[in-house]
Design a protein around this motif. Structure first.
Motif, PDB file in Angstrom:
ATOM      1  N   MET A  22       0.844  -1.186   0.000  1.00  0.00           N
ATOM      2  CA  MET A  22       0.000   0.000   0.000  1.00  0.00           C
ATOM      3  C   MET A  22       0.885   1.243   0.000  1.00  0.00           C
ATOM      4  O   MET A  22       1.898   1.306   0.668  1.00  0.00           O
ATOM      5  N   SER A  23       0.491   2.221  -0.770  1.00  0.00           N
ATOM      6  CA  SER A  23       1.246   3.458  -0.862  1.00  0.00           C
ATOM      7  C   SER A  23       1.142   4.242   0.444  1.00  0.00           C
ATOM      8  O   SER A  23       0.125   4.225   1.122  1.00  0.00           O
ATOM      9  N   GLU A  24       2.232   4.938   0.762  1.00  0.00           N
ATOM     10  CA  GLU A  24       2.218   5.805   1.940  1.00  0.00           C
ATOM     11  C   GLU A  24       1.595   7.156   1.618  1.00  0.00           C
ATOM     12  O   GLU A  24       1.421   7.977   2.500  1.00  0.00           O
ATOM     13  N   VAL A  25       1.312   7.390   0.342  1.00  0.00           N
ATOM     14  CA  VAL A  25       0.744   8.663  -0.095  1.00  0.00           C
ATOM     15  C   VAL A  25      -0.610   8.391  -0.744  1.00  0.00           C
ATOM     16  O   VAL A  25      -0.738   7.511  -1.589  1.00  0.00           O
ATOM     17  N   THR A  26      -1.604   9.173  -0.323  1.00  0.00           N
ATOM     18  CA  THR A  26      -2.951   9.037  -0.875  1.00  0.00           C
ATOM     19  C   THR A  26      -3.442  10.402  -1.307  1.00  0.00           C
ATOM     20  O   THR A  26      -3.239  11.393  -0.598  1.00  0.00           O
ATOM     21  N   ILE A  27      -4.079  10.437  -2.462  1.00  0.00           N
ATOM     22  CA  ILE A  27      -4.736  11.662  -2.918  1.00  0.00           C
ATOM     23  C   ILE A  27      -6.210  11.349  -3.132  1.00  0.00           C
ATOM     24  O   ILE A  27      -6.557  10.361  -3.784  1.00  0.00           O
ATOM     25  N   TYR A  28      -7.062  12.168  -2.544  1.00  0.00           N
ATOM     26  CA  TYR A  28      -8.505  12.097  -2.754  1.00  0.00           C
ATOM     27  C   TYR A  28      -8.751  13.024  -3.938  1.00  0.00           C
ATOM     28  O   TYR A  28      -8.637  14.246  -3.816  1.00  0.00           O
ATOM     29  N   HIS A  29      -9.028  12.416  -5.075  1.00  0.00           N
ATOM     30  CA  HIS A  29      -8.873  13.046  -6.379  1.00  0.00           C
ATOM     31  C   HIS A  29     -10.176  13.127  -7.152  1.00  0.00           C
ATOM     32  O   HIS A  29     -10.995  12.208  -7.115  1.00  0.00           O
ATOM     33  N   ASN A  30     -10.326  14.239  -7.867  1.00  0.00           N
ATOM     34  CA  ASN A  30     -11.413  14.398  -8.834  1.00  0.00           C
ATOM     35  C   ASN A  30     -10.737  14.673 -10.172  1.00  0.00           C
ATOM     36  O   ASN A  30     -10.181  15.753 -10.378  1.00  0.00           O
ATOM     37  N   PRO A  31     -10.741  13.712 -11.089  1.00  0.00           N
ATOM     38  CA  PRO A  31     -10.040  13.898 -12.354  1.00  0.00           C
ATOM     39  C   PRO A  31     -10.592  15.041 -13.211  1.00  0.00           C
ATOM     40  O   PRO A  31      -9.906  15.520 -14.115  1.00  0.00           O
ATOM     41  N   ALA A  32     -11.788  15.529 -12.919  1.00  0.00           N
ATOM     42  CA  ALA A  32     -12.352  16.655 -13.665  1.00  0.00           C
ATOM     43  C   ALA A  32     -11.847  18.000 -13.154  1.00  0.00           C
ATOM     44  O   ALA A  32     -12.112  19.037 -13.771  1.00  0.00           O
ATOM     45  N   CYS A  33     -11.102  17.996 -12.067  1.00  0.00           N
ATOM     46  CA  CYS A  33     -10.623  19.226 -11.424  1.00  0.00           C
ATOM     47  C   CYS A  33      -9.176  19.498 -11.824  1.00  0.00           C
ATOM     48  O   CYS A  33      -8.298  18.664 -11.596  1.00  0.00           O
ATOM     49  N   GLY A  34      -8.923  20.669 -12.397  1.00  0.00           N
ATOM     50  CA  GLY A  34      -7.568  21.032 -12.803  1.00  0.00           C
ATOM     51  C   GLY A  34      -6.588  21.074 -11.650  1.00  0.00           C
ATOM     52  O   GLY A  34      -5.434  20.638 -11.790  1.00  0.00           O
ATOM     53  N   THR A  35      -7.009  21.582 -10.501  1.00  0.00           N
ATOM     54  CA  THR A  35      -6.123  21.625  -9.341  1.00  0.00           C
ATOM     55  C   THR A  35      -5.770  20.216  -8.895  1.00  0.00           C
ATOM     56  O   THR A  35      -4.612  19.913  -8.604  1.00  0.00           O
ATOM     57  N   SER A  36      -6.751  19.346  -8.868  1.00  0.00           N
ATOM     58  CA  SER A  36      -6.523  17.970  -8.458  1.00  0.00           C
ATOM     59  C   SER A  36      -5.559  17.272  -9.431  1.00  0.00           C
ATOM     60  O   SER A  36      -4.633  16.570  -9.017  1.00  0.00           O
ATOM     61  N   ARG A  37      -5.745  17.488 -10.723  1.00  0.00           N
ATOM     62  CA  ARG A  37      -4.845  16.891 -11.717  1.00  0.00           C
ATOM     63  C   ARG A  37      -3.425  17.425 -11.552  1.00  0.00           C
ATOM     64  O   ARG A  37      -2.451  16.677 -11.648  1.00  0.00           O
ATOM     65  N   ALA A  38      -3.290  18.731 -11.283  1.00  0.00           N
ATOM     66  CA  ALA A  38      -1.965  19.326 -11.109  1.00  0.00           C
ATOM     67  C   ALA A  38      -1.265  18.766  -9.877  1.00  0.00           C
ATOM     68  O   ALA A  38      -0.059  18.501  -9.898  1.00  0.00           O
ATOM     69  N   VAL A  39      -2.000  18.568  -8.794  1.00  0.00           N
ATOM     70  CA  VAL A  39      -1.408  18.017  -7.571  1.00  0.00           C
ATOM     71  C   VAL A  39      -0.989  16.568  -7.797  1.00  0.00           C
ATOM     72  O   VAL A  39       0.102  16.159  -7.388  1.00  0.00           O
ATOM     73  N   LEU A  40      -1.817  15.789  -8.470  1.00  0.00           N
ATOM     74  CA  LEU A  40      -1.450  14.410  -8.776  1.00  0.00           C
ATOM     75  C   LEU A  40      -0.186  14.382  -9.634  1.00  0.00           C
ATOM     76  O   LEU A  40       0.735  13.587  -9.373  1.00  0.00           O
ATOM     77  N   ALA A  41      -0.092  15.253 -10.620  1.00  0.00           N
ATOM     78  CA  ALA A  41       1.110  15.320 -11.462  1.00  0.00           C
ATOM     79  C   ALA A  41       2.328  15.678 -10.622  1.00  0.00           C
ATOM     80  O   ALA A  41       3.410  15.096 -10.802  1.00  0.00           O
ATOM     81  N   ARG A  42       2.182  16.605  -9.689  1.00  0.00           N
ATOM     82  CA  ARG A  42       3.312  17.003  -8.834  1.00  0.00           C
ATOM     83  C   ARG A  42       3.770  15.841  -7.969  1.00  0.00           C
ATOM     84  O   ARG A  42       4.974  15.636  -7.770  1.00  0.00           O
ATOM     85  N   LEU A  43       2.834  15.066  -7.428  1.00  0.00           N
ATOM     86  CA  LEU A  43       3.201  13.897  -6.630  1.00  0.00           C
ATOM     87  C   LEU A  43       4.015  12.922  -7.474  1.00  0.00           C
ATOM     88  O   LEU A  43       5.044  12.401  -7.018  1.00  0.00           O
ATOM     89  N   ARG A  44       3.577  12.706  -8.683  1.00  0.00           N
ATOM     90  CA  ARG A  44       4.292  11.778  -9.577  1.00  0.00           C
ATOM     91  C   ARG A  44       5.648  12.337  -9.979  1.00  0.00           C
ATOM     92  O   ARG A  44       6.624  11.593 -10.064  1.00  0.00           O
ATOM     93  N   GLU A  45       5.736  13.651 -10.208  1.00  0.00           N
ATOM     94  CA  GLU A  45       7.030  14.288 -10.519  1.00  0.00           C
ATOM     95  C   GLU A  45       8.017  14.123  -9.367  1.00  0.00           C
ATOM     96  O   GLU A  45       9.219  14.056  -9.582  1.00  0.00           O
ATOM     97  N   ALA A  46       7.493  14.048  -8.156  1.00  0.00           N
ATOM     98  CA  ALA A  46       8.339  13.859  -6.971  1.00  0.00           C
ATOM     99  C   ALA A  46       8.761  12.402  -6.805  1.00  0.00           C
ATOM    100  O   ALA A  46       9.414  12.053  -5.820  1.00  0.00           O
ATOM    101  N   GLY A  47       8.384  11.556  -7.764  1.00  0.00           N
ATOM    102  CA  GLY A  47       8.773  10.148  -7.715  1.00  0.00           C
ATOM    103  C   GLY A  47       7.860   9.284  -6.870  1.00  0.00           C
ATOM    104  O   GLY A  47       8.214   8.147  -6.542  1.00  0.00           O
TER     105      GLY A  47
END
Length: 116
Positions: A1-26
């Protein structure tokens, strides 16, 4: 299980940007599409407690039934607000990110840096 969780709405630009930032951080976060898989009462209460904010601070007004449900009534307590969020997950502001360093409502998106 991941130590990082995002409660995400894929229709939300802010949510998509935060998810991308998490992935950019590895990171490979667990992505919870909270509109389809809302957190349970205790999970939501725990996230809010870990954020250290009032329940009302996690309510989303724009594009939700907030006004129709009369949620601006200051006499409504935390349990009533939680009831509304559980019945209408769209009322939960997003994105919420939980990491070992804490939990943040990442609005604005730069707040994710606080928990990376």
């Amino acid at each position: 299980m991941s130590e990082v969780t995002i409660y995400h709405n894929p229709a939300c630009g802010t949510s998509r940007a935060v998810l991308a930032r998490l992935r950019e951080a590895g990171l490979a976060p667990r992505v919870v599409p909270y509109l389809e898989q809302p957190p349970g009462r205790e999970e939501l209460r725990g996230l809010i407690a870990r954020m250290g904010v009032p329940v009302r601070a996690v309510l989303r007004r724009k594009g939700t039934p907030y006004d129709a449900l009369g949620l601006d009534d200051p006499s409504l307590g935390d349990e009533a607000l939680l009831d509304a969020m559980l019945a209408h997950p769209v009322l939960i502001e997003r994105p919420i990110v939980a990491t070992p360093r804490g939990v943040r409502l990442c609005r604005p998106k730069e707040r994710v840096e606080e928990v990376l």
